[in-house]
Design a protein around this motif. Structure first.
Motif, mmCIF file in Angstrom:
data_model
loop_
_atom_site.group_PDB
_atom_site.id
_atom_site.type_symbol
_atom_site.label_atom_id
_atom_site.label_comp_id
_atom_site.label_asym_id
_atom_site.label_seq_id
_atom_site.Cartn_x
_atom_site.Cartn_y
_atom_site.Cartn_z
ATOM 1 N N THR A 155 3.191 19.053 -18.324
ATOM 2 C CA THR A 155 2.352 18.136 -18.121
ATOM 3 C C THR A 155 3.016 17.299 -17.238
ATOM 4 O O THR A 155 2.123 16.642 -16.102
ATOM 5 C CB THR A 155 2.050 17.476 -19.242
ATOM 6 N N GLY A 156 4.312 16.614 -17.292
ATOM 7 C CA GLY A 156 4.817 15.671 -16.486
ATOM 8 C C GLY A 156 4.939 16.360 -15.314
ATOM 9 O O GLY A 156 4.550 15.475 -14.368
ATOM 10 N N LEU A 157 5.352 17.344 -15.136
ATOM 11 C CA LEU A 157 5.394 17.974 -13.615
ATOM 12 C C LEU A 157 4.065 17.917 -13.008
ATOM 13 O O LEU A 157 3.993 17.597 -11.667
ATOM 14 C CB LEU A 157 5.795 19.363 -13.682
ATOM 15 N N MET A 158 2.864 18.429 -13.591
ATOM 16 C CA MET A 158 1.742 18.494 -12.919
ATOM 17 C C MET A 158 1.227 17.202 -12.618
ATOM 18 O O MET A 158 0.885 16.753 -11.627
ATOM 19 C CB MET A 158 0.620 19.258 -14.115
ATOM 20 N N LEU A 159 1.569 15.984 -13.607
ATOM 21 C CA LEU A 159 1.012 14.934 -13.192
ATOM 22 C C LEU A 159 1.896 14.137 -12.292
ATOM 23 O O LEU A 159 1.153 13.325 -11.521
ATOM 24 C CB LEU A 159 1.125 13.702 -14.621
ATOM 25 N N GLY A 160 2.876 14.334 -12.143
ATOM 26 C CA GLY A 160 3.897 14.009 -11.105
ATOM 27 C C GLY A 160 3.548 14.440 -9.722
ATOM 28 O O GLY A 160 3.635 13.657 -8.709
ATOM 29 N N ALA A 161 3.326 15.595 -9.728
ATOM 30 C CA ALA A 161 2.834 16.471 -8.538
ATOM 31 C C ALA A 161 1.520 15.843 -7.782
ATOM 32 O O ALA A 161 1.451 15.481 -6.882
ATOM 33 C CB ALA A 161 2.622 17.974 -8.575
ATOM 34 N N PHE A 162 0.628 15.397 -9.112
ATOM 35 C CA PHE A 162 -0.498 14.795 -8.493
ATOM 36 C C PHE A 162 -0.167 13.412 -7.716
ATOM 37 O O PHE A 162 -0.584 12.682 -6.834
ATOM 38 C CB PHE A 162 -1.717 14.609 -9.771
ATOM 39 N N GLY A 163 0.788 12.566 -8.775
ATOM 40 C CA GLY A 163 1.198 11.387 -8.075
ATOM 41 C C GLY A 163 1.791 11.608 -6.887
ATOM 42 O O GLY A 163 1.573 10.729 -5.974
ATOM 43 N N LEU A 164 2.607 12.606 -6.404
ATOM 44 C CA LEU A 164 3.341 12.838 -5.399
ATOM 45 C C LEU A 164 1.930 12.978 -4.214
ATOM 46 O O LEU A 164 2.302 12.528 -2.934
ATOM 47 C CB LEU A 164 4.017 13.920 -5.354
ATOM 48 N N LEU A 165 1.150 13.716 -4.529
ATOM 49 C CA LEU A 165 0.050 14.010 -3.610
ATOM 50 C C LEU A 165 -0.568 12.685 -3.183
ATOM 51 O O LEU A 165 -0.991 12.433 -2.081
ATOM 52 C CB LEU A 165 -1.104 14.878 -4.069
ATOM 53 N N VAL A 166 -1.024 12.038 -4.180
ATOM 54 C CA VAL A 166 -1.526 10.543 -4.039
ATOM 55 C C VAL A 166 -0.917 9.541 -3.010
ATOM 56 O O VAL A 166 -1.186 8.991 -2.271
ATOM 57 C CB VAL A 166 -1.930 9.977 -5.520
ATOM 58 N N SER A 167 0.584 9.624 -3.271
ATOM 59 C CA SER A 167 1.476 8.738 -2.625
ATOM 60 C C SER A 167 1.463 9.584 -1.048
ATOM 61 O O SER A 167 1.832 8.667 -0.203
ATOM 62 C CB SER A 167 2.956 8.922 -3.010
ATOM 63 N N SER A 168 1.521 10.639 -0.918
ATOM 64 C CA SER A 168 1.432 11.133 0.458
ATOM 65 C C SER A 168 0.242 10.793 1.133
ATOM 66 O O SER A 168 0.224 10.667 2.588
ATOM 67 C CB SER A 168 1.595 12.636 0.472
ATOM 68 N N VAL A 169 -0.940 10.578 0.703
ATOM 69 C CA VAL A 169 -2.194 9.996 1.399
ATOM 70 C C VAL A 169 -2.227 8.596 1.364
ATOM 71 O O VAL A 169 -3.139 8.211 1.960
ATOM 72 C CB VAL A 169 -3.476 10.861 1.033
ATOM 73 N N SER A 170 -1.827 7.890 0.541
ATOM 74 C CA SER A 170 -1.869 6.349 0.289
ATOM 75 C C SER A 170 -0.770 5.888 1.377
ATOM 76 O O SER A 170 0.510 5.788 1.131
ATOM 77 C CB SER A 170 -1.656 6.009 -1.092
ATOM 78 N N THR A 171 -1.164 5.002 2.230
ATOM 79 C CA THR A 171 -0.443 4.502 3.485
ATOM 80 C C THR A 171 0.126 3.154 2.955
ATOM 81 O O THR A 171 1.058 2.767 3.478
ATOM 82 C CB THR A 171 -0.997 4.553 4.594
ATOM 83 N N GLN A 172 -0.535 2.424 1.893
ATOM 84 C CA GLN A 172 -0.345 1.015 1.694
ATOM 85 C C GLN A 172 -0.376 0.859 0.271
ATOM 86 O O GLN A 172 -1.086 1.565 -0.565
ATOM 87 C CB GLN A 172 -1.210 0.069 2.488
ATOM 88 N N MET A 173 0.476 0.066 0.013
ATOM 89 C CA MET A 173 0.757 -0.396 -1.707
ATOM 90 C C MET A 173 -0.746 -0.955 -1.970
ATOM 91 O O MET A 173 -1.210 -0.726 -3.305
ATOM 92 C CB MET A 173 1.332 -1.610 -1.997
ATOM 93 N N GLU A 174 -1.661 -1.612 -1.250
ATOM 94 C CA GLU A 174 -2.958 -2.251 -1.625
ATOM 95 C C GLU A 174 -3.971 -1.101 -1.962
ATOM 96 O O GLU A 174 -4.548 -1.025 -2.788
ATOM 97 C CB GLU A 174 -3.531 -3.026 -0.278
ATOM 98 N N ASN A 175 -3.811 -0.105 -0.926
ATOM 99 C CA ASN A 175 -4.508 1.162 -1.338
ATOM 100 C C ASN A 175 -4.294 1.541 -2.522
ATOM 101 O O ASN A 175 -5.031 2.006 -3.386
ATOM 102 C CB ASN A 175 -4.348 2.260 -0.200
ATOM 103 N N PHE A 176 -2.879 1.655 -2.843
ATOM 104 C CA PHE A 176 -2.383 2.444 -4.031
ATOM 105 C C PHE A 176 -3.020 1.937 -5.120
ATOM 106 O O PHE A 176 -3.403 2.411 -6.359
ATOM 107 C CB PHE A 176 -0.709 2.469 -4.007
ATOM 108 N N ALA A 177 -3.076 0.287 -5.123
ATOM 109 C CA ALA A 177 -3.629 -0.258 -6.429
ATOM 110 C C ALA A 177 -5.044 0.165 -6.671
ATOM 111 O O ALA A 177 -5.267 0.227 -7.934
ATOM 112 C CB ALA A 177 -3.530 -1.743 -6.347
ATOM 113 N N GLY A 178 -5.730 0.208 -5.753
ATOM 114 C CA GLY A 178 -7.271 0.882 -5.769
ATOM 115 C C GLY A 178 -7.134 2.145 -6.636
ATOM 116 O O GLY A 178 -7.793 2.603 -7.365
#
Lengths: 268, 241
Positions: A155-178
């Motif tokens: 589960t941790g790996l799956m969610l972590g991989a999802f977070g990794l994907l989110v971080s790869s398409v999110s260019t700014q911290m502000e976007n990330f808060a959203g």
């Protein structure tokens, strides 16, 4: 890449994650308090409202606290994964991500090592929570604590991989808060973490369908079954397939030739 | 063989052309100053050289290794100091260096030995066990240079390393890097917009609006353009007053 180089790099990344986690006491404390608040206050309040029928893997009627603990364990992993990918966006804005990506190693390996390290660092807290939950009479069989280990890692790996994907398409911290708002809350609430599927079906068939298809539900059920020494093969398969899919997408996101980075630039 | 050779490099973000037909080389053991105003494309150029992303056109070779074909071999010979500070503030100077050494596959013994050696060389060994947060800007920069040297690179890239430092701090940093270049034969690419960081013997590449406007030895810059001084020559190349 030779093996000793790969192992040393993994050790180095793991060590850095541990040192950073141990030195951020505020984050550690809030990670521990969050599920306990849910368990001690939310679950206590809902106990009288929500009658639960017998659903597998439980063999008797169970208290709401018992039902909600696996979901809260998964929630801890979800928050940890999102905090970890938030750290990656921060790393990238601050530049230390560049250090990782300019290591003389294949990029997929560096990302996988970062993912694994983050999961390993997150697990002890989940175990601590599971043990503290015994004070709320949530007492799965002793072997359940062993059986749940692979479920938590997966589960941790799956969610972590999802977070990794989110971080790869999110260019700014502000976007990330959203993204945190649009990701964490829907993923958590539209799942079987807080209510069983039949309860959600009573509330609305659409919500029940979303929850049934939500991979986070599969993660919760995988943990729930494992904690009571049962194996849910469908949930395991869903989590595994999602892990592979999210990770591959994240590797493409960070690819020097194809990633969003090379198209948007961002830094001067 | 050149330490770094950049050929016909071009890159755009969307429709915005950031680099166009950039070519230059840094010879082994030479100090090359990449001179350009803010927004000239220096940081994008550094991102392409370090393989953060691939160029849309052209190629980068580090000691003959193509960056887009064999990035690991190229990166292993490269030490990089980025424009933005990249140290972990919660970790000590020593821990930051060990982390970098691990990424480059150094074992624990050589990592310890090299970190002591490099920090001593840059006069920051007394801060090895202090969290980076407690270090001054100049000390942090020196720790970053020590870190970039941990794996014994033959090419050192520095992207505006003196940004944010006071004048004595800038001079000290420049002196340290020039010594490295001289004593160890390390090739250096130093990006800056400060003309005073040039010396007559340096190689210079003037970058403006994504293209190379002039390249050669610093002492020929003024004469080549028929200008009274290097500053005047630079101003005429970059269209400034």
């Amino acid at each position: 890449m030779n093996t000793s180089h790969a192992v040393r790099a993994l050790n180095g990344i793991l060590r850095r994650e541990m040192l950073r986690t141990l030195r951020q006491r505020g984050r550690l404390l809030s990670a521990m308090v969050r599920p306990l608040v849910w368990l001690a206050i939310f679950a206590a309040g809902f106990r009288s409202v929500l009658g639960l029928s017998m659903t597998p893997p439980y063999q008797t009627y169970v208290l709401y606290e018992v039902y909600v603990v696996p979901g809260l364990a998964a929630m801890m992993l979800l928050f940890h994964a999102m905090a970890s990918s938030l750290a990656m966006v921060y790393d990238r804005e601050m530049g230390s991500m560049r250090l990782l990506l300019t290591a003389p190693l294949p990029r997929w390996y560096v990302l996988a090592a970062r993912l694994l390290a983050s999961v390993i660092v997150g697990l002890p807290l989940v175990y601590l929570f599971l043990f503290v939950a015994r004070f709320w009479d949530v007492r799965p069989p002793v072997f359940g604590y062993v059986a749940v280990f692979p479920a938590l890692v997966l589960t941790g790996l799956m969610l972590g991989a999802f977070g990794l994907l989110v971080s790869s398409v999110s260019t700014q911290m502000e976007n990330f808060a959203g993204v945190m708002n649009f990701v964490i809350f829907p993923v958590f609430f539209a799942s079987t973490a807080l209510y069983p599927l039949w309860r959600l079906a009573e509330a609305g068939p659409v919500l029940a369908t979303i929850a049934a298809w939500n991979p986070f539900s599969s993660a919760v059920e995988l943990i729930r079954f494992a904690l009571y020494v049962r194996f849910d093969p469908v949930a395991a398969l869903v989590v595994l397939v999602c892990l592979v899919a999210f990770f591959l997408a994240a590797v493409i996101g960070y690819d020097p030739g194809r990633g969003l980075w090379s198209r948007r630039g961002g830094e001067g | 063989m050149n330490a770094l050779s950049v050929e016909n490099l071009g890159h755009s973000f969307g429709s915005r052309r950031v680099l166009d037909g950039v070519s230059f080389a840094v010879a082994q053991g030479r100090m090359c100053i990449l001179l350009g105003r803010n927004g000239a494309g220096k940081t994008t150029l550094f991102s392409l050289i370090t393989g953060l992303y691939h160029a849309r056109a052209g190629s980068v070779h580090v000691f003959g290794q193509a960056m887009d074909v064999n990035p690991s071999a190229a990166l292993a010979q490269m030490g990089v100091v980025f424009q933005l500070p990249t140290l972990d503030l919660d970790l000590t100077a020593g821990e930051n260096l060990h982390y970098h050494a691990a990424l480059h596959g150094l074992d624990k013994a050589s990592s310890t030995e090299r970190s002591i050696h490099e920090l001593e060389r840059l006069d920051v060994l007394d801060r090895v066990d202090d969290p980076v947060r407690a270090l001054s800007g100049g000390q942090r920069r020196r720790v970053e240079i020590a870190r970039a040297l941990m794996h014994g690179p033959s090419l050192l890239l520095l992207d505006e390393p003196t940004a944010g430092l006071d004048v004595p701090g800038r001079r000290a940093l420049e002196r340290h890097v020039r010594e490295l270049c001289r004593e160890r034969g390390i090739a250096v690419l130093w990006a800056t917009h400060f003309l005073e960081e040039l010396t007559a013997d340096d190689d210079v590449v003037v970058l403006h609006q994504g293209t190379v406007r002039w390249a050669g030895r610093a002492d020929r810059l003024a004469a080549d353009l028929g200008a009274a001084s290097t500053a005047e020559a630079f101003a005429s190349l970059t269209g400034a007053e």
